[in-house]
Design a protein around this motif. Structure first.
Motif, short mmCIF file in Angstrom:
data_model
loop_
_atom_site.label_atom_id
_atom_site.label_comp_id
_atom_site.label_asym_id
_atom_site.label_seq_id
_atom_site.Cartn_x
_atom_site.Cartn_y
_atom_site.Cartn_z
N ARG A 79 0.84 -1.18 0.00
CA ARG A 79 0.00 0.00 0.00
C ARG A 79 0.88 1.25 0.00
O ARG A 79 1.92 1.27 0.64
CB ARG A 79 -0.89 0.01 1.23
CG ARG A 79 -1.75 -1.24 1.34
CD ARG A 79 -2.53 -1.25 2.60
NE ARG A 79 -3.96 -1.22 2.57
CZ ARG A 79 -4.76 -1.77 1.69
NH1 ARG A 79 -4.27 -2.35 0.66
NH2 ARG A 79 -6.05 -1.71 1.79
N CYS A 80 0.42 2.27 -0.70
CA CYS A 80 1.16 3.53 -0.69
C CYS A 80 0.20 4.67 -0.96
O CYS A 80 -0.94 4.45 -1.34
CB CYS A 80 2.28 3.51 -1.73
SG CYS A 80 1.69 3.43 -3.42
N VAL A 81 0.69 5.85 -0.76
CA VAL A 81 -0.08 7.05 -1.08
C VAL A 81 0.48 7.57 -2.40
O VAL A 81 1.68 7.84 -2.51
CB VAL A 81 0.07 8.12 0.03
CG1 VAL A 81 -0.66 9.39 -0.36
CG2 VAL A 81 -0.41 7.57 1.36
N PRO A 82 -0.37 7.68 -3.42
CA PRO A 82 0.14 8.13 -4.72
C PRO A 82 0.64 9.57 -4.67
O PRO A 82 0.13 10.39 -3.91
CB PRO A 82 -1.06 8.02 -5.65
CG PRO A 82 -2.21 7.51 -4.85
CD PRO A 82 -1.78 7.38 -3.42
N ASN A 83 1.64 9.85 -5.47
CA ASN A 83 2.14 11.21 -5.62
C ASN A 83 1.13 12.04 -6.40
O ASN A 83 0.24 11.50 -7.07
CB ASN A 83 3.47 11.21 -6.38
CG ASN A 83 4.57 10.57 -5.60
OD1 ASN A 83 4.59 10.62 -4.37
ND2 ASN A 83 5.51 9.94 -6.29
N GLU A 84 1.29 13.34 -6.33
CA GLU A 84 0.47 14.24 -7.13
C GLU A 84 0.73 13.94 -8.61
O GLU A 84 1.87 13.67 -8.99
CB GLU A 84 0.83 15.69 -6.83
CG GLU A 84 0.29 16.20 -5.51
CD GLU A 84 -1.23 16.28 -5.49
OE1 GLU A 84 -1.82 16.74 -6.49
OE2 GLU A 84 -1.82 15.87 -4.48
N PRO A 85 -0.29 14.00 -9.44
CA PRO A 85 -0.08 13.80 -10.87
C PRO A 85 0.86 14.87 -11.42
O PRO A 85 0.79 16.03 -11.02
CB PRO A 85 -1.47 13.95 -11.47
CG PRO A 85 -2.42 13.78 -10.34
CD PRO A 85 -1.68 14.21 -9.09
N MET A 86 1.74 14.46 -12.34
CA MET A 86 2.70 15.39 -12.93
C MET A 86 2.50 15.41 -14.44
O MET A 86 2.75 14.40 -15.12
CB MET A 86 4.14 14.96 -12.62
CG MET A 86 4.49 15.02 -11.16
SD MET A 86 6.16 14.38 -10.84
CE MET A 86 7.13 15.65 -11.61
N ALA A 87 2.03 16.53 -14.97
CA ALA A 87 1.81 16.65 -16.40
C ALA A 87 3.13 16.57 -17.18
O ALA A 87 3.18 16.02 -18.28
CB ALA A 87 1.10 17.95 -16.72
N PHE A 88 4.21 17.09 -16.57
CA PHE A 88 5.50 17.12 -17.26
C PHE A 88 6.59 16.60 -16.32
O PHE A 88 7.36 17.37 -15.75
CB PHE A 88 5.83 18.55 -17.71
CG PHE A 88 4.78 19.13 -18.62
CD1 PHE A 88 4.70 18.74 -19.95
CD2 PHE A 88 3.84 20.04 -18.13
CE1 PHE A 88 3.71 19.27 -20.77
CE2 PHE A 88 2.87 20.56 -18.95
CZ PHE A 88 2.79 20.17 -20.28
N PRO A 89 6.66 15.27 -16.14
CA PRO A 89 7.68 14.73 -15.24
C PRO A 89 9.07 14.95 -15.82
O PRO A 89 9.23 15.07 -17.04
CB PRO A 89 7.33 13.24 -15.17
CG PRO A 89 6.58 12.97 -16.42
CD PRO A 89 5.86 14.24 -16.77
N PRO A 90 10.08 14.99 -14.95
CA PRO A 90 11.44 15.16 -15.46
C PRO A 90 11.86 13.94 -16.28
O PRO A 90 11.37 12.83 -16.07
CB PRO A 90 12.29 15.29 -14.19
CG PRO A 90 11.45 14.72 -13.10
CD PRO A 90 10.03 14.88 -13.51
N MET A 91 12.76 14.15 -17.20
CA MET A 91 13.28 13.06 -18.02
C MET A 91 14.05 12.09 -17.12
O MET A 91 14.72 12.51 -16.18
CB MET A 91 14.20 13.60 -19.11
CG MET A 91 13.48 14.41 -20.18
SD MET A 91 12.25 13.47 -21.09
CE MET A 91 13.28 12.33 -21.96
N PRO A 92 13.97 10.79 -17.43
CA PRO A 92 14.73 9.82 -16.64
C PRO A 92 16.23 10.09 -16.77
O PRO A 92 16.72 10.50 -17.83
CB PRO A 92 14.37 8.48 -17.27
CG PRO A 92 13.13 8.72 -18.07
CD PRO A 92 13.15 10.17 -18.45
N ASP A 93 16.94 9.85 -15.68
CA ASP A 93 18.40 10.00 -15.66
C ASP A 93 19.01 8.73 -16.22
O ASP A 93 18.93 7.66 -15.60
CB ASP A 93 18.85 10.25 -14.22
CG ASP A 93 20.34 10.50 -14.10
OD1 ASP A 93 21.11 10.10 -15.00
OD2 ASP A 93 20.75 11.10 -13.09
#
Length: 167
Positions: free
Chosen positions: A28-42
């Motif tokens: 179980r977890c608490v979802p993060n806020e939705p991100m329309a523009f997440p950062p690019m993967p490193d």
């Protein structure tokens, strides 16, 4: 991945009793806020992860075959196993079906922790961390099966059975 709401709407007690759901570890977890523009993967992090997994794979191949628990881990596991077995025996039927697999899942987690630490045996810290995961899974079993009884279908079935008994 799923949500409590989705499980409550779609999961039937038969899914648990027939062995489908007990094969999954539910976290179980608490979802993060939705991100329309997440950062690019490193890409460096992804490459490090891939290399780490290759190293663990190489270590597991080098260890080969069965891996044992060391003496301290064996004593700790014996106590935890009895606790898990007692909990399973005293649980409601649906929860018991899930709890029956918790010891196996716990040992699998211990093996994963041992391989990640490049151990040749499952050591005390590996089994202790795995037991924490096992307890978490056991608590999830209770919570999941409690939600089933709140499912609208279960409520309707209870009312129908009550009505039939009154006739």
């Amino acid at each position: 991945a799923t949500t409590d709401e989705s499980l409550e709407q779609n999961l039937l007690e038969e899914d648990i009793k027939t062995g489908l759901i007990p094969r999954f570890a539910m976290f179980r977890c608490v979802p993060n806020e939705p991100m329309a523009f997440p950062p690019m993967p490193d890409s460096g992090v992804a490459a490090a992860l891939a290399q780490g997994l290759q190293d663990i794979n190489s270590h597991a191949r080098a260890v080969g075959g069965a891996i044992d628990l060391d003496q301290n881990a064996m004593r700790t596991w014996e106590t935890a196993y009895k606790d898990f077995a007692f909990q399973e025996r005293n649980a409601p039927e649906a929860a018991s079906a899930i709890l029956a697999r918790v010891p196996t899942l716990t040992l699998k987690w211990a093996l994963i922790y041992a391989m990640q630490a490049y151990h040749t045996n499952i050591e005390q810290d590996d089994i202790e961390r795995a037991i924490l995961v096992g307890r978490y899974l056991a608590n999830g079993a209770y919570r999941t099966t409690q939600n089933i009884s709140r499912h609208p279908t279960a409520k309707a079935e209870t009312l129908i059975l009550r009505w039939v008994d009154e006739e």
